[in-house]
Design an enzyme around this catalytic site. Structure first.
Site, mmCIF file in Angstrom:
data_model
loop_
_atom_site.group_PDB
_atom_site.id
_atom_site.type_symbol
_atom_site.label_atom_id
_atom_site.label_comp_id
_atom_site.label_asym_id
_atom_site.label_seq_id
_atom_site.Cartn_x
_atom_site.Cartn_y
_atom_site.Cartn_z
ATOM 1 N N SER A 160 3.140 17.688 40.289
ATOM 2 C CA SER A 160 3.099 16.329 40.803
ATOM 3 C C SER A 160 4.586 15.678 40.138
ATOM 4 C CB SER A 160 2.004 15.476 40.459
ATOM 5 O OG SER A 160 2.106 13.896 40.640
ATOM 6 N N TYR A 172 -4.050 11.740 34.696
ATOM 7 C CA TYR A 172 -3.495 12.840 35.836
ATOM 8 C C TYR A 172 -2.220 13.510 35.721
ATOM 9 C CZ TYR A 172 -1.880 14.122 40.567
ATOM 10 O OH TYR A 172 -1.376 14.947 41.667
#
Length: 338
Positions: free
Chosen positions: A131, A156
């Protein structure tokens, strides 16, 4: 790549996973999918993707919990994939503040099981989702794959950076060819309702105010789903080669290289939906970063591709899917007498 080689796509009922699996099947590859069909968001989207995108393409999507090593082992023994596109993950920055345990299970434990399965089953190439969040509050723009990424600002992001380190170690120790994909703010039809463009559209259509953080000055490198898929399928064919002292592991940004300020994004969404947005300005949220901006020289140099879809074009395609989908969803909703 031989079309007869089986490709396993994890998270195949998800936004990116369903699009990738359908594209690979359309290219003639033997594709099998899996998903745990959790309820992080409206499960009707997952079943809808399976029925609309996967089933017509002949892609079966098995219900598998990747955090369970026994289920992962059984999946690999049954399917014997030659290539793996691992897109299953617990997504979302803000949710990681409320439920970090979900990220440990889905993004760390499950990924460890996938690495072990790929190692023991001699998988020829593992592509996995990282990501743009790994860059944290990096002030150097655009974000380059060579930048240091050891200051995550959310759980995350920390799990995604950990995935890159775990994959690198398996590539180093066992020669497993692996490629990490740093996705930048993916949007488009069949997307996730927790993403800004989808949740904004929902609120705007209901006449509700949308939350706008940091006075709308945040900018994001919005990347259309078809561009993401094109990058994935090209990279699947071209793993990093192992050589004298070389580790067969690499990471690539897949982003549009065109950051857009949130206020400009809202104006474009207003234009394509034909609805004026009511805005509720709020301070910057924990875990957010001021900007994301992908350097894409490495991707272009390696596979000869870079995303090109403009925001207005991509949001128009989202609208063309979203409005009929919303009407069908609302028509099917139960009504209460009153």
């Amino acid at each position: 790549m031989n079309a007869a080689q089986k490709v396993l796509v994890t998270g195949a009922a998800g936004f990116v996973g369903s699009a990738v699996a359908a594209r690979l099947a359309a290219m003639g590859h033997a594709v099998v999918g899996c998903d745990n069909f959790n309820d992080y968001y409206d499960p009707r989207l997952k079943t809808g993707r399976v029925q609309t995108l996967l089933a017509p393409a002949g892609v079966a999507c098995h219900n598998v919990e990747l955090a369970d090593g026994v289920q992962v082992q059984a999946l690999f023994e049954r399917e014997q994939p030659a290539l793996v596109v691992h897109l299953a993950a617990q997504a979302g920055v803000r949710y990681s503040l409320d439920n970090p345990a979900a990220y440990v299970q889905s993004n760390l434990v499950a990924f460890g099981h996938m690495l072990e399965a790929c190692r023991h089953h001699k998988v020829q190439h593992l592509l996995y989702a990282s990501s743009s969040s790994v860059y944290g509050a990096n002030a150097s723009l655009p974000f380059s794959e060579d930048d240091r990424c050891d200051g995550p600002v959310s759980m995350y992001a920390a799990t995604k950076k950990a995935n890159e380190l775990m994959a690198h170690s398996y590539s180093h120790l066992f020669g497993l060819p692996a490629t990490g994909l740093r996705f930048f703010t993916v949007y488009g039809p069949w997307g996730r309702p927790d993403m800004a463009y989808f949740s904004f559209a929902e609120k705007m259509m209901r006449g509700e105010a949308i939350p706008v953080f940091a006075e709308g000055k945040l900018s994001r490198d919005f990347t259309y789903i078809d561009d993401i898929v094109e990058g994935v399928v090209r990279l699947l064919h071209k793993p990093q080669p192992a050589g004298e002292g070389a580790v067969p592991h690499a990471v690539f940004n897949i982003g549009n290289h065109q950051p857009v300020r949130v206020l400009e994004f809202i104006q474009t969404l207003e234009k394509v939906l034909g609805v004026e947005a009511k805005m509720n300005f709020q301070p910057m949220q924990p875990g957010d970063v001021p900007a994301t901006y992908a350097a894409i020289d490495k991707l272009r140099g390696w596979v000869g591709f870079a995303p090109t879809t403009t925001l207005e074009t991509g949001l128009s395609r989202f609208r063309d899917w979203y409005l009929p989908w919303r009407a069908q969803r609302d028509a099917a909703a139960p009504t209460t007498a009153g």
